[in-house]
Design an enzyme around this catalytic site. Structure first.
Site, short mmCIF file in Angstrom:
data_model
loop_
_atom_site.label_atom_id
_atom_site.label_comp_id
_atom_site.label_asym_id
_atom_site.label_seq_id
_atom_site.Cartn_x
_atom_site.Cartn_y
_atom_site.Cartn_z
N CYS A 2 0.84 -1.19 0.00
CA CYS A 2 0.00 0.00 0.00
C CYS A 2 0.88 1.25 0.00
O CYS A 2 2.08 1.17 0.23
CB CYS A 2 -0.91 0.01 1.22
SG CYS A 2 -1.90 -1.50 1.41
N ARG A 27 1.26 1.57 -6.07
CA ARG A 27 1.45 0.64 -4.95
C ARG A 27 0.13 0.00 -4.50
O ARG A 27 0.13 -0.89 -3.66
CB ARG A 27 2.09 1.36 -3.76
CG ARG A 27 3.47 1.89 -4.04
CD ARG A 27 4.03 2.58 -2.81
NE ARG A 27 4.21 1.65 -1.71
CZ ARG A 27 5.34 0.98 -1.49
NH1 ARG A 27 6.37 1.15 -2.28
NH2 ARG A 27 5.44 0.17 -0.46
N TRP A 74 -3.74 -1.66 -1.39
CA TRP A 74 -3.73 -2.95 -2.08
C TRP A 74 -4.22 -3.95 -1.05
O TRP A 74 -3.57 -4.22 -0.05
CB TRP A 74 -2.32 -3.30 -2.57
CG TRP A 74 -2.29 -4.51 -3.43
CD1 TRP A 74 -2.48 -4.58 -4.78
CD2 TRP A 74 -2.00 -5.86 -3.01
NE1 TRP A 74 -2.35 -5.87 -5.21
CE2 TRP A 74 -2.06 -6.68 -4.15
CE3 TRP A 74 -1.72 -6.45 -1.77
CZ2 TRP A 74 -1.83 -8.06 -4.10
CZ3 TRP A 74 -1.50 -7.82 -1.72
CH2 TRP A 74 -1.56 -8.59 -2.88
N ASN A 100 1.02 0.15 5.91
CA ASN A 100 1.48 -0.66 4.79
C ASN A 100 2.07 -1.92 5.40
O ASN A 100 2.93 -1.83 6.27
CB ASN A 100 2.55 0.09 3.99
CG ASN A 100 3.20 -0.80 2.94
OD1 ASN A 100 2.61 -1.74 2.45
ND2 ASN A 100 4.46 -0.50 2.61
N GLY A 101 1.60 -3.09 4.99
CA GLY A 101 2.12 -4.33 5.53
C GLY A 101 1.03 -5.21 6.11
O GLY A 101 -0.15 -5.04 5.81
N GLU A 505 9.38 -13.70 -19.83
CA GLU A 505 9.08 -12.29 -19.56
C GLU A 505 7.98 -11.78 -20.49
O GLU A 505 7.10 -11.02 -20.07
CB GLU A 505 10.35 -11.45 -19.71
CG GLU A 505 10.16 -9.95 -19.54
CD GLU A 505 9.69 -9.53 -18.15
OE1 GLU A 505 9.32 -8.36 -17.99
OE2 GLU A 505 9.67 -10.38 -17.23
N LYS A 509 4.46 -10.19 -19.13
CA LYS A 509 3.98 -8.86 -19.48
C LYS A 509 2.56 -8.92 -20.02
O LYS A 509 1.72 -8.10 -19.67
CB LYS A 509 4.90 -8.21 -20.54
CG LYS A 509 6.23 -7.74 -20.02
CD LYS A 509 6.16 -6.48 -19.20
CE LYS A 509 6.29 -6.66 -17.74
NZ LYS A 509 7.13 -7.54 -17.11
N GLU A 512 0.05 -9.81 -17.22
CA GLU A 512 -0.04 -8.75 -16.21
C GLU A 512 -1.01 -7.65 -16.62
O GLU A 512 -1.80 -7.18 -15.80
CB GLU A 512 1.33 -8.12 -15.97
CG GLU A 512 2.25 -8.89 -15.07
CD GLU A 512 3.57 -8.17 -14.85
OE1 GLU A 512 4.05 -8.15 -13.71
OE2 GLU A 512 4.13 -7.63 -15.82
N HIS A 528 6.58 -31.96 -25.23
CA HIS A 528 6.47 -32.76 -24.01
C HIS A 528 5.23 -32.37 -23.19
O HIS A 528 5.21 -32.54 -21.97
CB HIS A 528 7.72 -32.60 -23.16
CG HIS A 528 8.94 -33.18 -23.80
ND1 HIS A 528 9.21 -34.52 -23.84
CD2 HIS A 528 9.96 -32.57 -24.48
CE1 HIS A 528 10.34 -34.74 -24.49
NE2 HIS A 528 10.81 -33.56 -24.90
N LYS A 627 3.27 -2.28 -7.54
CA LYS A 627 4.65 -2.16 -8.04
C LYS A 627 5.66 -2.82 -7.12
O LYS A 627 6.54 -3.53 -7.56
CB LYS A 627 4.99 -0.68 -8.21
CG LYS A 627 6.35 -0.42 -8.85
CD LYS A 627 6.34 -0.84 -10.31
CE LYS A 627 7.65 -0.53 -10.99
NZ LYS A 627 7.69 -1.11 -12.34
#
Length: 632
Positions: A2, A27, A74, A100-101, A505, A509, A512, A528, A627
């Site tokens: 957050c 955030r 968040w 935050n946490g 990656e 992307k 996301e 496979h 982020k």
């Protein structure tokens, strides 16, 4: 994850708080709120959803408050509803807290407080904190800081009851000239202005007002008043600390004409690579000299006698580390293992002698990565043998972060502030850092000749211009191509060797920011199992560049094409075999295979961006993501 902002000074607090939250919305953006103190009252406004919803509620309200706290959330505990939004208050509504946490023992604390008669109005872990502080105040506060501030001492005592990782900001209408902040395993910094002071969980919220910043360390709390800042540890001992001056400027966190921060940051990548070259390469290196062409900016005796490397990272940083593993093994001949930091914490490998441990985190605040490094540093120290002593190196875009204070050696990636949640320029900057580290180790271990070093360095100097060519030529083309995938639900990305991590990656992307299910695989693994997924509705993106695995990747791509998959190739321009193989070609310049990841990732970033933008999605703030992942 957050965002926290606090202010005390002479200006209108709510304006500064909302402005700061806007800089921190990456955030978390499930909800937002502010609490301010004015005329002996605490005023709180909260809103579900994006920050604009809070702004709409604040518009038209008269507020002369000069102190306040704000929060963008968040969600961890409790759904993203207004009643779960911060700030949270005590029963009287005169004390407010933002966090935050995570408070890990909040259930036990909640039950104890309910038994005492306290009422809860949310499902969050945070709400226990204002009630806990209020309980200490009600009992009468005695302790080492009581003469300094009753509120400060009550917060100190309450924090002693909390387990977990958290950062806090606290205000009370009964103490209108005080703002108390706390840091324990979650980032928090204090900004020093002219007659005013700020706090925030990340510096972009502070730099529009001041570049004099003091990051708090774990186990510290501070009291901000109109007259100054006092800092203490959790025992109540006063500390002497001095702010640092940040080099970033307010213009670095603006869009500068681009529609989204992500697109701006994609376009900034050639400049980032140039900055890395300027910072890490000697301009006048002579292969016959007795000094290295690389300047890592740290004590290189750290690298003496290194026989193994272990890397801990998460997400995009983990993908960059996989490229780093390839470089360290191929160029320097050092066996390298890449671990998910979250897994390493709970199932660490046996301690290996003469090993360098590298932590890679864009923000320098990633909770799992910091905890993994701290654990490794501790267990090696406790081993008590010279060959097992900790050799720790951090790679981050934020040297002033928690990572910079945890490990003694840090390599800065020089990417500048990245606002878009989906990492782009910081990924490329991390790759560059691994190139320089691998080249330095290769030089020291004599695994490359002077001529080979010159060839690689000359190739790297050409990369920024080549990157500009790719972005310029493919910007419009990938935007047009994105129209074909408006209704696509699945994507497959494949690569081999040094470009297998780029396939991972590219898939990350896309998922996301577009919410399309996407997976990356080593191209040779398609047969496979994953090949069973293929049909005409599942596009396959293959990264195929000339080198040791080129023919193999083209062969794997043909296997996908035979299953009716639409085949998109990231491959060299004007290559007849590539043009024959792929339905759509995203061309890149022909470069040494070793340097190709710096180019092959660009079309994948652009394609992901334009697919998401075409779908009308919030590219910079994708759902459920933040982020900096500062909680487990």
């Amino acid at each position: 994850m957050c965002g926290i902002v606090g202010y005390i000074g002479t200006r209108t607090a709510s304006n500064i708080l909302v402005e700061g939250l806007r800089k921190l919305e990456y955030r978390g953006y499930d909800s937002a709120g502010v609490a301010t103190l004015s005329e002996g009252q605490l005023n709180r406004v909260r809103a579900k959803g994006k920050l604009q919803n809070l702004q709409d509620k604040l518009d038209g309200l008269e507020d002369s408050a000069r102190v306040g706290i704000g929060h963008t959330r968040w969600a961890t505990h409790g759904k993203p509803e207004e009643h779960n939004a911060h700030p949270h208050t005590d029963g009287s509504g005169r004390l407010a807290v933002v966090q935050n946490g995570i408070v890990e023992n909040y259930r036990e604390l909640r039950e104890e407080l309910i038994a005492k008669g306290y009422e809860f109005k949310s499902e969050t872990d945070t709400e226990v904190i204002p009630h806990l502080i209020a309980d200490y105040l009600a009992k009468g506060v005695e302790g080492p800081l009581a003469n300094e501030s009753i509120l400060l001492e009550a917060v100190r005592q309450a924090v002693g009851d909390l387990d977990g990782a958290f950062a806090l900001a606290v205000i009370s209408a009964d103490f209108p000239d005080e703002l108390v902040v706390v840091r324990q395993q979650a980032p928090l910094a204090i900004g020093f202005g002219q007659g005013e002071f700020f706090c925030a969980s990340d510096t972009p919220a502070i730099v529009p007002h001041t570049r004099a910043v003091l990051p708090l360390d774990n186990g510290e709390l501070a009291m901000l008043t109109p007259l100054g800042v006092s800092i203490y540890d959790f025992t109540g001992r006063r500390l002497k600390k001095h702010p640092i001056t940040l080099s970033i400027s307010p213009t670095m966190v603006e869009k500068q004409g681009f529609k989204h921060f992500m697109l701006k940051e994609i376009h900034e990548q050639p400049g980032v690579v140039r900055t890395c070259l300027e910072n890490y390469l000697s301009t006048d290196w002579d292969p016959t000299s007795d000094h290295s062409p690389i300047n890592l900016g740290l004590d290189v005796s750290l690298l003496d006698g290194v026989e193994h490397v272990q890397i801990v990272a998460c997400g995009t940083s983990w993908h960059a580390s996989l490229v780093g593993k390839h470089l360290l093994e191929k160029l320097a001949g050092i066996p390298t293992v890449v671990h998910y930091a979250s897994e390493f914490r709970y199932s660490p490998t046996p301690i290996i002698a003469n090993a360098l441990t590298i932590g890679v985190t864009q923000s320098g605040e990633t909770a799992d990565t910091l905890a993994a490094l701290d654990m490794e540093q501790t267990r090696r120290t406790e081993a008590g043998k010279p060959a097992l002593e900790p050799r720790m190196l951090g790679i981050t875009n934020r040297p002033e972060s928690s990572l910079g204070r945890l490990v003694p050696n840090v390599m800065a990636t020089h990417a500048g502030i990245e606002i878009g949640v989906a990492a782009t320029k910081t990924f490329v900057a991390q790759l560059m850092t691994f190139y320089f580290l691998a080249l330095e180790l290769a030089y020291r271990r004599k695994t490359l000749s002077g001529e080979q070093l010159v060839d690689i360095i000359d190739g790297m100097r050409q990369v920024p211009t080549q990157m500009e060519q790719v972005i310029e030529k493919q910007e419009d083309y990938t935007e047009e191509l994105a129209h074909s995938f408006t209704d696509t639900q699945d994507f497959i990305f494949i690569g081999r060797g040094i470009n297998y991590p780029i396939a991972l990656e590219g898939a990350l992307k896309l998922k996301e920011i577009s919410y399309i299910h996407a997976e990356g695989y080593p191209a040779g693994e398609m047969k496979h199992g994953p090949i069973a997924l293929l049909d005409a509705k599942v596009p396959v993106v293959a990264i195929a560049v000339p080198g040791s695995v080129y023919d193999k990747v083209l062969s794997n791509a043909q296997e996908a094409k035979a299953r009716d998959a639409q085949l998109i190739g990231v491959a060299p321009a004007n290559d007849l075999e590539a043009e024959h193989t792929f339905d759509t070609l995203l061309p890149v310049p022909t470069v040494d295979e070793l340097l190709s990841p710096l180019l092959t990732v660009l079309p994948l970033q652009l394609l992901s961006y334009h697919i998401a933008a075409r779908r009308g999605l919030d590219v910079d703030q994708p759902r459920n993501l933040a982020k900096s992942v500062t909680v487990e």
